[in-house]
Scaffold this active site. Structure first.
Site, short mmCIF file in Angstrom:
data_model
loop_
_atom_site.label_atom_id
_atom_site.label_comp_id
_atom_site.label_asym_id
_atom_site.label_seq_id
_atom_site.Cartn_x
_atom_site.Cartn_y
_atom_site.Cartn_z
N LYS A 195 0.84 -1.20 0.00
CA LYS A 195 0.00 0.00 0.00
C LYS A 195 0.88 1.25 0.00
O LYS A 195 1.60 1.52 0.95
CB LYS A 195 -0.92 0.06 1.22
N GLU A 250 4.56 6.69 15.59
CA GLU A 250 3.21 6.52 16.15
C GLU A 250 2.47 5.36 15.45
O GLU A 250 1.95 4.45 16.10
CB GLU A 250 2.48 7.84 15.92
N GLU A 269 10.62 0.70 10.06
CA GLU A 269 11.62 1.76 9.83
C GLU A 269 10.89 3.06 10.09
O GLU A 269 10.01 3.47 9.34
CB GLU A 269 12.13 1.64 8.39
N CYS A 303 13.61 10.52 6.82
CA CYS A 303 13.62 9.97 8.18
C CYS A 303 15.00 10.09 8.82
O CYS A 303 15.13 10.26 10.02
CB CYS A 303 13.14 8.53 8.18
N GLU A 400 10.57 15.04 15.62
CA GLU A 400 10.85 14.99 14.18
C GLU A 400 9.96 16.02 13.48
O GLU A 400 8.74 15.95 13.56
CB GLU A 400 10.53 13.58 13.67
P1 NDP Z 1 2.22 7.66 8.63
O1 NDP Z 1 3.09 6.86 9.49
O2 NDP Z 1 0.82 7.92 9.04
O3 NDP Z 1 2.15 7.01 7.17
C1 NDP Z 1 2.98 6.00 6.64
C2 NDP Z 1 2.13 4.97 5.91
O4 NDP Z 1 1.32 4.24 6.83
C3 NDP Z 1 1.16 5.56 4.90
O5 NDP Z 1 1.02 4.70 3.81
C4 NDP Z 1 -0.11 5.62 5.73
O6 NDP Z 1 -1.28 5.74 4.97
C5 NDP Z 1 -0.06 4.31 6.46
N1 NDP Z 1 -0.86 4.22 7.67
C6 NDP Z 1 -1.41 5.22 8.42
N2 NDP Z 1 -2.09 4.71 9.49
C7 NDP Z 1 -1.94 3.36 9.41
C8 NDP Z 1 -2.37 2.27 10.23
N3 NDP Z 1 -3.08 2.46 11.34
N4 NDP Z 1 -2.05 1.00 9.86
C9 NDP Z 1 -1.30 0.78 8.75
N5 NDP Z 1 -0.88 1.77 7.94
C10 NDP Z 1 -1.17 3.04 8.27
O7 NDP Z 1 2.94 9.02 8.31
P2 NDP Z 1 2.21 10.39 7.93
O8 NDP Z 1 2.08 10.42 6.48
O9 NDP Z 1 0.95 10.60 8.68
O10 NDP Z 1 3.26 11.43 8.45
C11 NDP Z 1 3.22 11.85 9.81
C12 NDP Z 1 4.60 12.04 10.34
O11 NDP Z 1 5.29 10.81 10.30
C13 NDP Z 1 5.46 12.96 9.53
O12 NDP Z 1 5.26 14.28 9.88
C14 NDP Z 1 6.83 12.48 9.85
O13 NDP Z 1 7.27 13.06 11.05
C15 NDP Z 1 6.65 11.01 10.05
N6 NDP Z 1 7.03 10.20 8.87
C16 NDP Z 1 8.17 9.51 8.94
C17 NDP Z 1 8.58 8.79 7.86
C18 NDP Z 1 9.82 8.01 7.90
O14 NDP Z 1 10.30 7.57 6.86
N7 NDP Z 1 10.39 7.77 9.04
C19 NDP Z 1 7.84 8.77 6.61
C20 NDP Z 1 6.60 9.50 6.66
C21 NDP Z 1 6.25 10.19 7.76
P3 NDP Z 1 -1.73 7.24 4.58
O15 NDP Z 1 -0.72 7.76 3.64
O16 NDP Z 1 -3.01 7.07 3.94
O17 NDP Z 1 -1.80 8.01 5.87
#
Ligand code: NDP
Length: 490
Positions: A195, A250, A269, A303, A400
Site C-alpha cells: 500500500k 506513532e 523503519e 527519516c 521529528e
Molecule cells: P504515517 O506513518 O501515518 O504514514 C505512513 C504509511 O502508513 C502511509 O502509507 C499511511 O497511509 C499508512 N498508515 C497510516 N495509518 C496506518 C495504520 N493504522 N495502519 C497501517 N498503515 C497506516 O505518516 P504520515 O504520512 O501521517 O506522516 C506523519 C509524520 O510521520 C510525519 O510528519 C513524519 O514526522 C513522520 N514520517 C516519517 C517517515 C519516515 O520515513 N520515518 C515517513 C513518513 C512520515 P496514509 O498515507 O493514507 O496516511
C-alpha cells in the site's frame, strides 16, 4: 587569481537570475483514474470509492485512485497467496530474471517516473531524476543478483520464503521505498501486497504497468491504494505472514500492537532526529554542503535527515556564517525546474505540522533564521530555516519536524557531542565531520544510530544495510541483511 574575503562576500550577495529550465512533461501519461493492481492486472475496486491525488506545488488534481476496502484487500492477499506456491518454487535464476527485467524497465522509463514522482510528491526533479529513480532501479538490480545465491548468503542454513508480505510505505520516497520493500521480498521468493501513501500513489501505479510489461506472473505483486485504514487492513490480514512498514513512530507502534501474538514477522523503519556533528578540524566548506544536503534535501522529508546540527563551540560562528550564506543561494520553487533546490511540501497537513513546530521553537526562545525567498502563491511551501539558541529541551530539538528546519546546538568536547547526539528517543542515523580517522571510529563506536556517515551525509547504496535503534524501529533494509526479514532459516 585568488579572491579576497570581501570580494567573495560581495559575490555571494549578488542575485543570479536563472532562466526557467522546466523538465518536459509531454511524454508522461497520467490516467485520470486508476483501479487496483491485483492478480496481474488493473481491476475495478469493490469499494467504488476514489479520492484525488494532487500536485502539492499547484494544488491541482493529477488523478483519482481507489480507497480500497476490506474486500479489495482480501482479494489482493488471496491473489498473492495463490501466486506464492509457483513463485517460490520457480528456479531462483528465473526469479532473478524478472527482477533484472524490472530494473531495466525502471531505467528505460526513468524520465517518466521522475516527472511522476516530482508532480505527485513535490520533490525537485533533480532529486527524483538523480536519486530516487536510479536508486530504485539499483535495488532491483542488486537483489536480482541475490535471488539464486541465498544459500551462499546464509551458509549452512536452508533459507525458505515466508509467504505473503504486507508492505506499507510513506510519501517521502514513494518509488524508492517501494523498491526497498518489493525487491528483497521477491528475491527471497515471497509475494507481496503493497500500500503506497495516500498522497503519493502514482509512481506505484506506473510500477504496476512495469510489472505487466515485465510479464511478472500474476499475483506476485499486488498494489492497493487507500488511506491509513487500508494500510491497517493489509497488515492485519490473517494470511499476511510478514509485515514491513516505513513511516511514523506513532503508526509503527499501532501496527506492532495490532499484530502482536499473530506470529507475523515485522520490520519497522520509523522516524529520526539525527545529529550531524561538526568538529573544529573539519573542512568547513564541505561540512556546509553536507549540512545542507543533510536537512534541506527533499525538503527535509527524510527519516534520517540531519535535523540537529551539533557544532563545536570554537567554530560555531564561522560555520554559521558560511551556512547562512549558503542558504541564501538555495532556490525554492517549481519542482519541475531543473534549477530548483527546495520543492513543495508534500501536503497541507505536513505544512501545518512544520509551521506548528516552528512556532513552538520561537515561543520557547530559539532564534529563527530564514533567507529572503519568494514563496509561490499556490501550493505548499516552507523556506529553508535554521534555529540557533536552541536548548535540548525544546520541541524543535526533540521532535521529528520532517521539514526544511535545522536546529543548531553546540558542544565543547567529543564526550559532550556523544551525550547530546544520543540524547533522543530515536536512533536512525548520524553524521561526523572531522579530519581525523581515529575520531570518526571513536564516535561511530559510541553513537546509538543505525547509520553513521563520516564526512558525508544522506548517502545510500543498495549493498548497505539501513535501519534504526530505539524508537526508530528494528530490522534492516538493504544489503544481505535486507534479505533476512523475508526468510526463514532452517
Ligand atoms: P504515517 O506513518 O501515518 O504514514 C505512513 C504509511 O502508513 C502511509 O502509507 C499511511 O497511509 C499508512 N498508515 C497510516 N495509518 C496506518 C495504520 N493504522 N495502519 C497501517 N498503515 C497506516 O505518516 P504520515 O504520512 O501521517 O506522516 C506523519 C509524520 O510521520 C510525519 O510528519 C513524519 O514526522 C513522520 N514520517 C516519517 C517517515 C519516515 O520515513 N520515518 C515517513 C513518513 C512520515 P496514509 O498515507 O493514507 O496516511
Amino acid at each position: 587569481m585568488a579572491i579576497t574575503k570581501k570580494q567573495s562576500t560581495e559575490l555571494a550577495r549578488q542575485v543570479f537570475e536563472y532562466a526557467p529550465a522546466p523538465e518536459a512533461i509531454d511524454h508522461v501519461k497520467i490516467q485520470p483514474r486508476y483501479g487496483l493492481f491485483i492478480g496481474g492486472k488493473m481491476v475495478a475496486a469493490h469499494s467504488k470509492k476514489h479520492f484525488p491525488t494532487i500536485n502539492p506545488a499547484t494544488e491541482k488534481t493529477l488523478s483519482e485512485v481507489v480507497e480500497a476496502d476490506e474486500v479489495d484487500v482480501d482479494r489482493a492477499v488471496k491473489a498473492a497467496s495463490k501466486a506464492f506456491d509457483s513463485w517460490s518454487h520457480l528456479p531462483a535464476s528465473r526469479r532473478a530474471r524478472y527482477l533484472f527485467r524490472i530494473s531495466r524497465l525502471l531505467q528505460e522509463r526513468s524520465r517518466e517516473l521522475a516527472v511522476v514522482e516530482t508532480m505527485d510528491g513535490g520533490k525537485p526533479i533533480k532529486e527524483s531524476r538523480d536519486v530516487d529513480i536510479p536508486l530504485s532501479a539499483a535495488h532491483f538490480f542488486y537483489y536480482a543478483g541475490w535471488a539464486d545465491k541465498l544459500e551462499w548468503a546464509f551458509p549452512n542454513r536452508k533459507p525458505s520464503p515466508l509467504g505473503v508480505a504486507g508492505q506499507v510505505i510513506p510519501w517521502n520516497f514513494p518509488l524508492l521505498m517501494l523498491a526497498w520493500k518489493i525487491a528483497p521480498a521477491l528475491a527471497a521468493g515471497n509475494t507481496v501486497v503493497l500500500k503506497p501513501a495516500e498522497t503519493t500513489p502514482l509512481s506505484a501505479m506506473v510500477f504496476a504497468e512495469i510489472c505487466m510489461q515485465a510479464e511478472l506472473p500474476p499475483g506476485v505483486v499486488n498494489i492497493v491504494t487507500g488511506a491509513g485504514k487500508t494500510g491497517s487492513l493489509v497488515v492485519s490480514h490473517p494470511d499476511v505472514k510478514k509485515v514491513a512498514f516505513t513511516g511514523s513512530t506513532e503508526v509503527g507502534k499501532l501496527i506492532q500492537r495490532a499484530i502482536a501474538g499473530s506470529g507475523k514477522k515485522l520490520t519497522l523503519e520509523l522516524g529520526g532526529k539525527a545529529a550531524n556533528i561538526v568538529f573544529e578540524d573539519a573542512p568547513l566548506d564541505q561540512a556546509v554542503e553536507g549540512i545542507v544536503n543533510g536537512i534541506y534535501f527533499n525538503q527535509g522529508h527524510v527519516c534520517c535527515a540531519g535535523s540537529r546540527l551539533l557544532v563545536q563551540e570554537s567554530i560555531a560562528e564561522p560555520l554559521l556564517e558560511k551556512l547562512k550564506r549558503r542558504l541564501s543561494t538555495l532556490r525554492l520553487g517549481d519542482p519541475l525546474d531543473k534549477n530548483t533546490d527546495i520543492g513543495a511540501i508534500n501536503s497541507r497537513a505536513q505544512l501545518e505540522k512544520i509551521q506548528g513546530l516552528v512556532e513552538s521553537g520561537i515561543e520557547e526562545g530559539a532564534e529563527l533564521y530564514q533567507p529572503e525567498c519568494v514563496i509561490p502563491e499556490r501550493g505548499f511551501w516552507f523556506p529553508p530555516s535554521l534555529f540557533t539558541n536552541v536548548s535540548q529541551s525544546y520541541r524543535i530539538a526533540r521532535e521529528e519536524i520532517f521539514g526544511p528546519v535545522l536546529s543548531v546546538l553546540t558542544f565543547r568536547t567529543p564526550n559532550e557531542a556523544v551525550e547530546k547526539a544520543n540524547n533522543t528517543p530515536y536512533g536512525l542515523s548520524a553524521g561526523v565531520w572531522t579530519d581525523k580517522g581515529s575520531r570518526i571510529l571513536w564516535m561511530a563506536e559510541r553513537m546509538r544510530a543505525g547509520v553513521v556517515w563520516a564526512n558525508t551525509f544522506n548517502r545510500f547504496d543498495p549493498t548497505s544495510p539501513f535501519g534504526g535503534y530505539k524508537e526508530s524501529g528494528f530490522g534492516r533494509e538493504g544489503g544481505v541483511h535486507g534479505l533476512l526479514p523475508y526468510l526463514e532459516l532452517n
